[in-house]
Motif scaffolding. Structure first.
Motif, PDB file in Angstrom:
ATOM      1  N   HIS A 158       0.834  -1.204   0.000  1.00 52.18           N
ATOM      2  CA  HIS A 158       0.000   0.000   0.000  1.00 52.18           C
ATOM      3  C   HIS A 158       0.869   1.253   0.000  1.00 52.18           C
ATOM      4  CE1 HIS A 158      -4.143  -1.347   0.252  1.00 52.18           C
ATOM      5  NE2 HIS A 158      -3.781  -2.309   1.085  1.00 52.18           N
ATOM      6  N   THR A 159       1.922   1.274   0.819  1.00 50.85           N
ATOM      7  CA  THR A 159       2.741   2.479   0.888  1.00 50.85           C
ATOM      8  C   THR A 159       3.533   2.682  -0.395  1.00 50.85           C
ATOM      9  OG1 THR A 159       4.552   1.316   1.992  1.00 50.85           O
ATOM     10  CG2 THR A 159       2.908   2.375   3.396  1.00 50.85           C
ATOM     11  N   ARG A 160       3.959   1.607  -1.059  1.00 51.45           N
ATOM     12  CA  ARG A 160       4.673   1.776  -2.331  1.00 51.45           C
ATOM     13  C   ARG A 160       3.772   2.429  -3.371  1.00 51.45           C
ATOM     14  NH1 ARG A 160       6.485  -3.379  -1.178  1.00 51.45           N
ATOM     15  NH2 ARG A 160       5.064  -4.299  -2.697  1.00 51.45           N
ATOM     16  N   ILE A 161       2.516   1.988  -3.420  1.00 53.24           N
ATOM     17  CA  ILE A 161       1.566   2.581  -4.354  1.00 53.24           C
ATOM     18  C   ILE A 161       1.347   4.053  -4.022  1.00 53.24           C
ATOM     19  CG2 ILE A 161      -0.851   2.542  -5.108  1.00 53.24           C
ATOM     20  CD1 ILE A 161      -0.741  -0.527  -4.600  1.00 53.24           C
ATOM     21  N   GLU A 162       1.210   4.341  -2.733  1.00 52.96           N
ATOM     22  CA  GLU A 162       1.005   5.719  -2.310  1.00 52.96           C
ATOM     23  C   GLU A 162       2.207   6.593  -2.636  1.00 52.96           C
ATOM     24  OE1 GLU A 162       0.153   5.434   1.801  1.00 52.96           O
ATOM     25  OE2 GLU A 162      -1.849   4.573   1.528  1.00 52.96           O
ATOM     26  N   GLU A 163       3.421   6.057  -2.446  1.00 51.90           N
ATOM     27  CA  GLU A 163       4.623   6.837  -2.717  1.00 51.90           C
ATOM     28  C   GLU A 163       4.699   7.214  -4.198  1.00 51.90           C
ATOM     29  OE1 GLU A 163       6.670   8.153  -0.525  1.00 51.90           O
ATOM     30  OE2 GLU A 163       5.481   7.238   1.053  1.00 51.90           O
ATOM     31  N   SER A 164       4.393   6.269  -5.072  1.00 50.94           N
ATOM     32  CA  SER A 164       4.415   6.566  -6.505  1.00 50.94           C
ATOM     33  C   SER A 164       3.374   7.621  -6.853  1.00 50.94           C
ATOM     34  CB  SER A 164       4.164   5.288  -7.310  1.00 50.94           C
ATOM     35  OG  SER A 164       5.209   4.364  -7.133  1.00 50.94           O
ATOM     36  N   ALA A 165       2.168   7.495  -6.258  1.00 53.82           N
ATOM     37  CA  ALA A 165       1.127   8.484  -6.512  1.00 53.82           C
ATOM     38  C   ALA A 165       1.522   9.851  -5.966  1.00 53.82           C
ATOM     39  CB  ALA A 165      -0.190   8.016  -5.884  1.00 53.82           C
ATOM     40  N   ALA A 166       2.165   9.846  -4.791  1.00 51.85           N
ATOM     41  CA  ALA A 166       2.594  11.115  -4.196  1.00 51.85           C
ATOM     42  C   ALA A 166       3.664  11.791  -5.043  1.00 51.85           C
ATOM     43  CB  ALA A 166       3.112  10.882  -2.778  1.00 51.85           C
ATOM     44  N   ASP A 167       4.560  10.996  -5.627  1.00 51.76           N
ATOM     45  CA  ASP A 167       5.566  11.565  -6.531  1.00 51.76           C
ATOM     46  C   ASP A 167       4.895  12.305  -7.683  1.00 51.76           C
ATOM     47  OD1 ASP A 167       7.600  10.513  -5.002  1.00 51.76           O
ATOM     48  OD2 ASP A 167       8.049   8.855  -6.367  1.00 51.76           O
ATOM     49  N   GLN A 168       3.912  11.665  -8.307  1.00 53.56           N
ATOM     50  CA  GLN A 168       3.233  12.263  -9.457  1.00 53.56           C
ATOM     51  C   GLN A 168       2.491  13.536  -9.059  1.00 53.56           C
ATOM     52  OE1 GLN A 168       3.470  11.207 -12.699  1.00 53.56           O
ATOM     53  NE2 GLN A 168       5.054   9.858 -11.848  1.00 53.56           N
ATOM     54  N   SER A 169       1.781  13.477  -7.939  1.00 51.91           N
ATOM     55  CA  SER A 169       1.054  14.668  -7.488  1.00 51.91           C
ATOM     56  C   SER A 169       2.015  15.787  -7.121  1.00 51.91           C
ATOM     57  CB  SER A 169       0.171  14.316  -6.282  1.00 51.91           C
ATOM     58  OG  SER A 169      -0.826  13.396  -6.628  1.00 51.91           O
ATOM     59  N   ALA A 170       3.110  15.438  -6.448  1.00 51.52           N
ATOM     60  CA  ALA A 170       4.088  16.454  -6.045  1.00 51.52           C
ATOM     61  C   ALA A 170       4.659  17.182  -7.254  1.00 51.52           C
ATOM     62  CB  ALA A 170       5.206  15.802  -5.240  1.00 51.52           C
TER      63      ALA A 170
END
Length: 437
Positions: A158-170
């Protein structure tokens, strides 16, 4: 050697592995640094549709390279990371990534995942859970994870998926805020070599983050098509000031003095801090007087001048400096806390009475500064309000996560305070919280 420390090392967050073991993490609270961080964060938070009045950026007293969030209102940066960064854009890329976790709703989902994995949910353990989600778990935070094996892998996925999504949003937030997205690549390169095991030999499914090489590849692809943005002069200034003050207090004076030889305000501030920490108070006072004369409307230079005078035991002069700072920034709780502290140091009937009023105002604006609670307890005791003084001690213990001592003091306060009063009810709240498993 005379020693002084960044003045508002205030809040300990306890991460309990069990009833007999705990680790603490301290925050570095400083009005100048926190104001500068909000100046850098504001355009990023605005791009993320977050209110900069509600989301605060705080520094963790840890020299590791890390950043994380635990709720919807705080972004935590390790001091070591801030000191290692080279530009405002790099620092803003870190803030953007953590803001993305808030904006994307990851915090709520992470808490739900943690509950499903049977993790404890005390404030301290949430900090630890956030830290592991941010990687670099060897940086000194105690971690109370009950999940193992396949359950742990699910949480990490779950956190890996979130980290990738956070990178894109950032990256989108940075572009909207006119911050160069390539700065995020520069930050990730800092982390290369930090791991104990080379990424070539790591199992990506046992990590909380995607591999750095994969993240860099993705970010480079975005940066190649994004418009370029020139560095903002104002943001560069605040980054320099944040880093200069932080390094002045955290690094040895003999490290600072040979490097702070320029004529800039930031270098003059760094020299003042280093000279003060070396016991050369007269030189430090002259440097601060020069800064204040050049910037008479800068509340934070006056606040630092007040600190140096207070720690040099020039209590009356310190109070005057803090009073000027408070006049310029009347709603800044940390400045008000310093003002009240200087009045307590004079320890006269009138100064103690004035200190109590100012410290109450400070506490009303920031109830998470343990030093303000300590000082307001002293002020209440000197005014003969013993029940309020003991309650302040109880609240300070509770803030620090020491619920056993908080309950002992809250029980004392309960017996001293008028039954049914607002203060008595606060003592009841602490006692109720101490009973919660």
């Amino acid at each position: 050697m005379f020693k002084t420390y960044l003045k508002a090392i205030s809040l300990s967050i306890f991460c309990a592995l069990n009833a007999s073991a705990a680790h603490s993490v301290s925050l570095l609270r400083d009005p100048d640094i926190e104001y500068g961080l909000q100046q850098l964060a504001e355009p990023i938070l605005r791009a993320a549709n977050l209110n900069s009045d509600n989301v605060k950026v705080w520094i963790i007293n840890d020299m590791g390279l890390n950043a994380f969030v635990i709720d919807h209102t705080h972004i935590f940066l390790h001091a070591g990371l801030v000191l290692q960064l080279k530009s405002a854009a790099q620092l803003q890329s870190v803030i953007a990534h953590e803001a993305a976790h808030i904006s994307n709703g990851h915090i709520s989902r992470r808490l739900a995942n943690a509950k499903r994995a049977k993790l404890a949910t005390s404030f301290g353990v949430l900090v630890a859970a956030a830290a592991v989600a941010a990687g670099h778990t060897d940086a000194g935070l105690g971690l109370a994870l009950g999940a193992t094996g396949s359950v742990n892998r699910v949480l990490l996925a779950h956190t890996r998926i979130e980290e990738s999504a956070a990178d894109q949003s950032a990256l989108r937030f940075m572009n909207a805020a006119k911050v160069d997205p390539a700065a995020m690549v520069e930050v990730f390169k800092l982390f290369i070599g930090q791991s104990n095991l080379s990424e070539d030999y790591q199992d990506p499914y046992t990590r909380s983050h995607p591999l750095n090489r994969d993240r860099i590849r993705t970010i480079n692809a975005y940066a190649a098509t994004a418009p370029s943005h020139r560095p903002d002069v104002k943001q560069a200034y605040w980054f320099s000031r944040i880093q200069g003050k932080l390094s002045g207090f955290l690094r040895a004076p003999q490290w600072t003095l040979p490097r702070a030889t320029g004529s800039s305000d930031v270098d003059l501030m760094r020299r003042a801090i280093a000279e003060h920490r070396s016991g050369r108070s007269s030189t430090a006072k002259k440097n601060m007087a020069q800064l204040v004369e050049a910037h008479p409307n800068d509340a934070f230079y006056r606040e630092l001048q007040g600190q140096i005078l207070l720690e040099s035991r020039a209590f009356s002069a310190a109070t005057k400096a803090y009073a000027s700072a408070a006049q310029l920034a009347p709603n800044n709780a940390l400045i008000l806390g310093g003002y009240g502290r200087s009045l307590l140091a004079q320890n006269t009937k009138s100064s103690n009475a004035q200190a109590l009023k100012i410290l109450q105002k400070a506490r009303n604006r920031d109830s998470r500064d343990a030093r303000i609670l300590r000082d307001i307890g002293t002020a209440f005791a000197r005014s003969g309000q013993q029940g309020q003084a003991v309650l302040a001690i109880a609240e300070r213990y509770a803030l620090q996560g020491n619920m056993q001592n908080a309950a002992i003091q809250a029980k004392r306060a309960e017996d001293l305070l008028p039954r049914g009063s607002a203060a008595w009810q606060r003592a009841q709240d602490i006692l109720d919280a101490a009973k919660t498993p």
